[in-house]
Design a protein around this motif. Sequence first.
Motif, PDB file in Angstrom:
ATOM      1  N   UNK A  42       0.988   8.957  -6.279  1.00 36.21           N
ATOM      2  CA  UNK A  42       1.303  10.374  -6.108  1.00 36.21           C
ATOM      3  C   UNK A  42       2.276  10.841  -7.183  1.00 36.21           C
ATOM      4  N   UNK A  43       3.281  10.021  -7.457  1.00 34.59           N
ATOM      5  CA  UNK A  43       4.264  10.377  -8.466  1.00 34.59           C
ATOM      6  C   UNK A  43       3.609  10.434  -9.853  1.00 34.59           C
ATOM      7  N   UNK A  44       2.765   9.468 -10.151  1.00 35.81           N
ATOM      8  CA  UNK A  44       2.077   9.455 -11.439  1.00 35.81           C
ATOM      9  C   UNK A  44       1.160  10.664 -11.580  1.00 35.81           C
ATOM     10  N   UNK A  46       0.839  -1.204   0.000  1.00 33.74           N
ATOM     11  CA  UNK A  46       0.000   0.000   0.000  1.00 33.74           C
ATOM     12  C   UNK A  46       0.871   1.250   0.000  1.00 33.74           C
ATOM     13  N   UNK A  47       1.921   1.248   0.797  1.00 32.08           N
ATOM     14  CA  UNK A  47       2.820   2.407   0.845  1.00 32.08           C
ATOM     15  C   UNK A  47       3.500   2.619  -0.507  1.00 32.08           C
ATOM     16  N   UNK A  48       3.951   1.548  -1.127  1.00 33.83           N
ATOM     17  CA  UNK A  48       4.599   1.672  -2.434  1.00 33.83           C
ATOM     18  C   UNK A  48       3.622   2.176  -3.490  1.00 33.83           C
ATOM     19  N   UNK A  49       2.413   1.623  -3.507  1.00 27.18           N
ATOM     20  CA  UNK A  49       1.427   2.053  -4.486  1.00 27.18           C
ATOM     21  C   UNK A  49       0.984   3.491  -4.250  1.00 27.18           C
ATOM     22  N   UNK A  50       0.870   3.866  -2.981  1.00 23.68           N
ATOM     23  CA  UNK A  50       0.474   5.226  -2.648  1.00 23.68           C
ATOM     24  C   UNK A  50       1.502   6.218  -3.177  1.00 23.68           C
ATOM     25  N   UNK A  98       1.554  13.552 -10.165  1.00 26.17           N
ATOM     26  CA  UNK A  98       2.408  14.722 -10.344  1.00 26.17           C
ATOM     27  C   UNK A  98       2.878  14.827 -11.789  1.00 26.17           C
ATOM     28  N   UNK A  99       3.302  13.724 -12.354  1.00 30.99           N
ATOM     29  CA  UNK A  99       3.753  13.712 -13.746  1.00 30.99           C
ATOM     30  C   UNK A  99       2.595  14.069 -14.669  1.00 30.99           C
ATOM     31  N   UNK A 100       1.410  13.532 -14.405  1.00 31.06           N
ATOM     32  CA  UNK A 100       0.240  13.823 -15.226  1.00 31.06           C
ATOM     33  C   UNK A 100      -0.109  15.313 -15.167  1.00 31.06           C
ATOM     34  N   UNK A 101      -0.084  15.899 -13.980  1.00 29.13           N
ATOM     35  CA  UNK A 101      -0.368  17.334 -13.845  1.00 29.13           C
ATOM     36  C   UNK A 101       0.634  18.165 -14.635  1.00 29.13           C
ATOM     37  N   UNK A 102       1.900  17.796 -14.551  1.00 33.01           N
ATOM     38  CA  UNK A 102       2.943  18.520 -15.271  1.00 33.01           C
ATOM     39  C   UNK A 102       2.719  18.412 -16.786  1.00 33.01           C
ATOM     40  N   UNK A 103       2.372  17.217 -17.247  1.00 36.40           N
ATOM     41  CA  UNK A 103       2.123  17.037 -18.676  1.00 36.40           C
ATOM     42  C   UNK A 103       0.912  17.838 -19.144  1.00 36.40           C
ATOM     43  N   UNK A 104      -0.130  17.880 -18.322  1.00 30.44           N
ATOM     44  CA  UNK A 104      -1.321  18.655 -18.674  1.00 30.44           C
ATOM     45  C   UNK A 104      -0.977  20.138 -18.775  1.00 30.44           C
ATOM     46  N   UNK A 105      -0.137  20.639 -17.879  1.00 30.44           N
ATOM     47  CA  UNK A 105       0.279  22.045 -17.946  1.00 30.44           C
ATOM     48  C   UNK A 105       1.026  22.322 -19.241  1.00 30.44           C
TER      49      UNK A 105
END
Length: 75
Positions: free
Chosen positions: A25-27, A17-21, A29-36
């Motif tokens: 979060x990292x995914x 769960x910790x690893x997936x969490x 963040x990357x998605x938000x950056x790509x959308x920008x």
Amino acid sequence: MGLTNFILTVAGVGAVVMLLKGDVKQSATVLRRNVKHIRNWIEEESSAASKAAQSAKPKEIETKVPEKDVPKDKN
């Protein structure tokens, strides 16, 4: 033995769960950056297109209306 298995199972599930969490979060963040980036590209392209449209000379549209077919007389 049963208690040890239970503790190991809880620890394993907690670790997953910790690893997936963190991965989610990292995914995100990357998605938000790509959308920008994509949003900025679209804005740049639309502003460039509007500038090009303003500077381009409008083409003259033909105003001729095609003549309709004259019906033939029936003999």
